[in-house]
Design an enzyme around this catalytic site. Sequence first.
Site, PDB file in Angstrom:
ATOM      1  N   ASN A 188      -4.453  59.185  23.060  1.00  0.00           N
ATOM      2  CA  ASN A 188      -4.442  60.145  23.840  1.00  0.00           C
ATOM      3  C   ASN A 188      -4.134  59.198  24.908  1.00  0.00           C
ATOM      4  O   ASN A 188      -5.075  58.492  25.344  1.00  0.00           O
ATOM      5  CB  ASN A 188      -5.553  60.851  24.407  1.00  0.00           C
ATOM      6  CG  ASN A 188      -5.521  61.496  24.966  1.00  0.00           C
ATOM      7  OD1 ASN A 188      -7.102  62.012  25.358  1.00  0.00           O
ATOM      8  ND2 ASN A 188      -5.332  62.753  26.107  1.00  0.00           N
ATOM      9  N   GLN A 235      -2.958  62.980  30.923  1.00  0.00           N
ATOM     10  CA  GLN A 235      -3.480  62.810  31.377  1.00  0.00           C
ATOM     11  C   GLN A 235      -3.674  61.913  32.771  1.00  0.00           C
ATOM     12  O   GLN A 235      -3.411  60.288  32.263  1.00  0.00           O
ATOM     13  CB  GLN A 235      -5.244  62.821  31.514  1.00  0.00           C
ATOM     14  CG  GLN A 235      -5.363  64.747  30.774  1.00  0.00           C
ATOM     15  CD  GLN A 235      -5.616  64.486  29.269  1.00  0.00           C
ATOM     16  OE1 GLN A 235      -5.268  63.120  28.348  1.00  0.00           O
ATOM     17  NE2 GLN A 235      -5.078  65.464  28.680  1.00  0.00           N
ATOM     18  N   CYS A 266     -12.878  65.010  29.717  1.00  0.00           N
ATOM     19  CA  CYS A 266     -12.011  64.554  29.294  1.00  0.00           C
ATOM     20  C   CYS A 266     -12.697  63.369  28.266  1.00  0.00           C
ATOM     21  O   CYS A 266     -13.066  62.447  29.295  1.00  0.00           O
ATOM     22  CB  CYS A 266     -10.866  64.233  29.733  1.00  0.00           C
ATOM     23  SG  CYS A 266      -9.477  63.133  28.196  1.00  0.00           S
ATOM     24  N   GLY A 267     -13.149  63.587  26.334  1.00  0.00           N
ATOM     25  CA  GLY A 267     -14.031  62.560  26.320  1.00  0.00           C
ATOM     26  C   GLY A 267     -12.676  61.604  25.756  1.00  0.00           C
ATOM     27  O   GLY A 267     -13.457  60.197  26.255  1.00  0.00           O
ATOM     28  N   ASN A 268     -12.025  61.807  25.692  1.00  0.00           N
ATOM     29  CA  ASN A 268     -11.505  60.068  25.751  1.00  0.00           C
ATOM     30  C   ASN A 268     -11.081  59.279  26.649  1.00  0.00           C
ATOM     31  O   ASN A 268     -10.991  57.982  26.937  1.00  0.00           O
ATOM     32  CB  ASN A 268      -9.693  60.311  25.153  1.00  0.00           C
ATOM     33  CG  ASN A 268      -9.804  61.141  23.424  1.00  0.00           C
ATOM     34  OD1 ASN A 268     -10.855  60.208  22.717  1.00  0.00           O
ATOM     35  ND2 ASN A 268      -8.761  61.595  22.557  1.00  0.00           N
ATOM     36  N   HIS A 297     -12.994  75.020  24.950  1.00  0.00           N
ATOM     37  CA  HIS A 297     -12.634  75.343  23.563  1.00  0.00           C
ATOM     38  C   HIS A 297     -12.908  76.468  22.346  1.00  0.00           C
ATOM     39  O   HIS A 297     -14.036  77.098  22.416  1.00  0.00           O
ATOM     40  CB  HIS A 297     -13.153  74.211  22.772  1.00  0.00           C
ATOM     41  CG  HIS A 297     -13.216  72.353  23.524  1.00  0.00           C
ATOM     42  ND1 HIS A 297     -11.495  71.625  22.983  1.00  0.00           N
ATOM     43  CD2 HIS A 297     -12.844  71.827  24.174  1.00  0.00           C
ATOM     44  CE1 HIS A 297     -11.469  71.194  23.513  1.00  0.00           C
ATOM     45  NE2 HIS A 297     -12.059  71.338  24.205  1.00  0.00           N
ATOM     46  N   ASN A 320      -8.450  75.182  24.878  1.00  0.00           N
ATOM     47  CA  ASN A 320      -8.084  74.099  24.261  1.00  0.00           C
ATOM     48  C   ASN A 320      -8.146  74.892  22.969  1.00  0.00           C
ATOM     49  O   ASN A 320      -9.633  75.887  22.196  1.00  0.00           O
ATOM     50  CB  ASN A 320      -8.801  73.046  24.202  1.00  0.00           C
ATOM     51  CG  ASN A 320      -8.809  72.576  25.471  1.00  0.00           C
ATOM     52  OD1 ASN A 320      -8.116  71.180  26.023  1.00  0.00           O
ATOM     53  ND2 ASN A 320     -10.149  72.499  26.728  1.00  0.00           N
ATOM     54  N   GLU A 368      -4.014  70.490  23.334  1.00  0.00           N
ATOM     55  CA  GLU A 368      -5.033  70.897  24.450  1.00  0.00           C
ATOM     56  C   GLU A 368      -4.344  71.556  25.790  1.00  0.00           C
ATOM     57  O   GLU A 368      -2.949  70.798  26.037  1.00  0.00           O
ATOM     58  CB  GLU A 368      -4.929  69.620  24.876  1.00  0.00           C
ATOM     59  CG  GLU A 368      -6.420  68.942  25.687  1.00  0.00           C
ATOM     60  CD  GLU A 368      -6.208  67.280  26.354  1.00  0.00           C
ATOM     61  OE1 GLU A 368      -6.502  67.014  26.834  1.00  0.00           O
ATOM     62  OE2 GLU A 368      -5.780  66.426  25.230  1.00  0.00           O
ATOM     63  N   CYS A 405      -8.510  64.089  20.965  1.00  0.00           N
ATOM     64  CA  CYS A 405      -9.431  64.821  21.943  1.00  0.00           C
ATOM     65  C   CYS A 405     -10.577  65.144  21.623  1.00  0.00           C
ATOM     66  O   CYS A 405     -11.318  65.253  21.142  1.00  0.00           O
ATOM     67  CB  CYS A 405      -9.237  66.423  22.562  1.00  0.00           C
ATOM     68  SG  CYS A 405      -9.480  67.431  23.413  1.00  0.00           S
ATOM     69  N   THR A 424     -13.235  66.315  23.161  1.00  0.00           N
ATOM     70  CA  THR A 424     -13.226  66.937  23.632  1.00  0.00           C
ATOM     71  C   THR A 424     -13.463  67.900  22.617  1.00  0.00           C
ATOM     72  O   THR A 424     -14.087  68.615  22.222  1.00  0.00           O
ATOM     73  CB  THR A 424     -13.835  67.691  25.441  1.00  0.00           C
ATOM     74  OG1 THR A 424     -12.532  68.281  25.721  1.00  0.00           O
ATOM     75  CG2 THR A 424     -14.224  66.969  26.039  1.00  0.00           C
ATOM     76  N   GLY A 425     -12.553  68.241  21.983  1.00  0.00           N
ATOM     77  CA  GLY A 425     -12.454  68.525  20.655  1.00  0.00           C
ATOM     78  C   GLY A 425     -12.749  68.234  19.644  1.00  0.00           C
ATOM     79  O   GLY A 425     -13.356  69.268  19.195  1.00  0.00           O
TER      80      GLY A 425
END
Length: 269
Positions: free
Chosen positions: A13, A47, A74-76, A151, A182, A200, A209, A211-212
Amino acid sequence: MRVPFVKMHGLGNDFVVLDARGERLPTMTPSTAAALANRRTGIGCDQVILLEPSEAADFRMRIFNSDGGEVEACGNASRAVALLHGAEALVETAGGTIRVQPANGGARVDMGVPRFGWEDIPLAYAMDTLTMPVGWEALESPSAVNVGNPHVVFFVEDCDALPLEALGPRIERDPLFPERVNVNVATVESRRRIRLRVWERGAGLTRACGTGACATAVAAMRRRLVEREVEVQLPGGVLTIAWGEDGRITMAGPAAEAYRGSFEWDDFA
């Protein structure tokens, strides 16, 4: 104005990171973010990440999807930014303040407390978010959770067999989700492992993802399908997600810097 950038990724990502904590940049617009993200005529990324000064934290992270829309979390990208910053930090996001800490070639991120109220997702009208009485073809009875961004999670026998590229955009823009959503399809492989694919919001199918992964793990934990710490296998690699007794989610996984460069702002304005 010539602007430096850092190209980074978390499990594939990928991000274009712009650092405006020291030198102020021109105003980021949706059209500029989309132009930078374009993989044919821009730098190319999922992103665009903009770092800015913050009065509430060590710095602020703003996130623009490849379609130019600004999103909350965005976790990543949080792991990538932790690696770039090089030290533990509090980071302000539109989805809330998170804590990041570089670790083992990546980072650990305190993603905060998930929210489950229908109005927190948000949904267009009230319903139970643990097992929602809705469906789209083969995808039925999802859970919904907000982990800084919204999500919806479907548990299926084989997430790889579903046409997520067709169903994802339909669900993302369904009127049930006034801020779009998402879309996660997950297969529980054991009490400690989940396999996951994500459509996403604003970016489409993604290799990973963060957060996913958090939303899916928490949804599985709420349904008592898995333990309170699990590995989530995404197409790009594995994240470890834990949901503590204090209600906070911790995400751990790799991140990497790919290269550095610069561009003329006016070329993308």
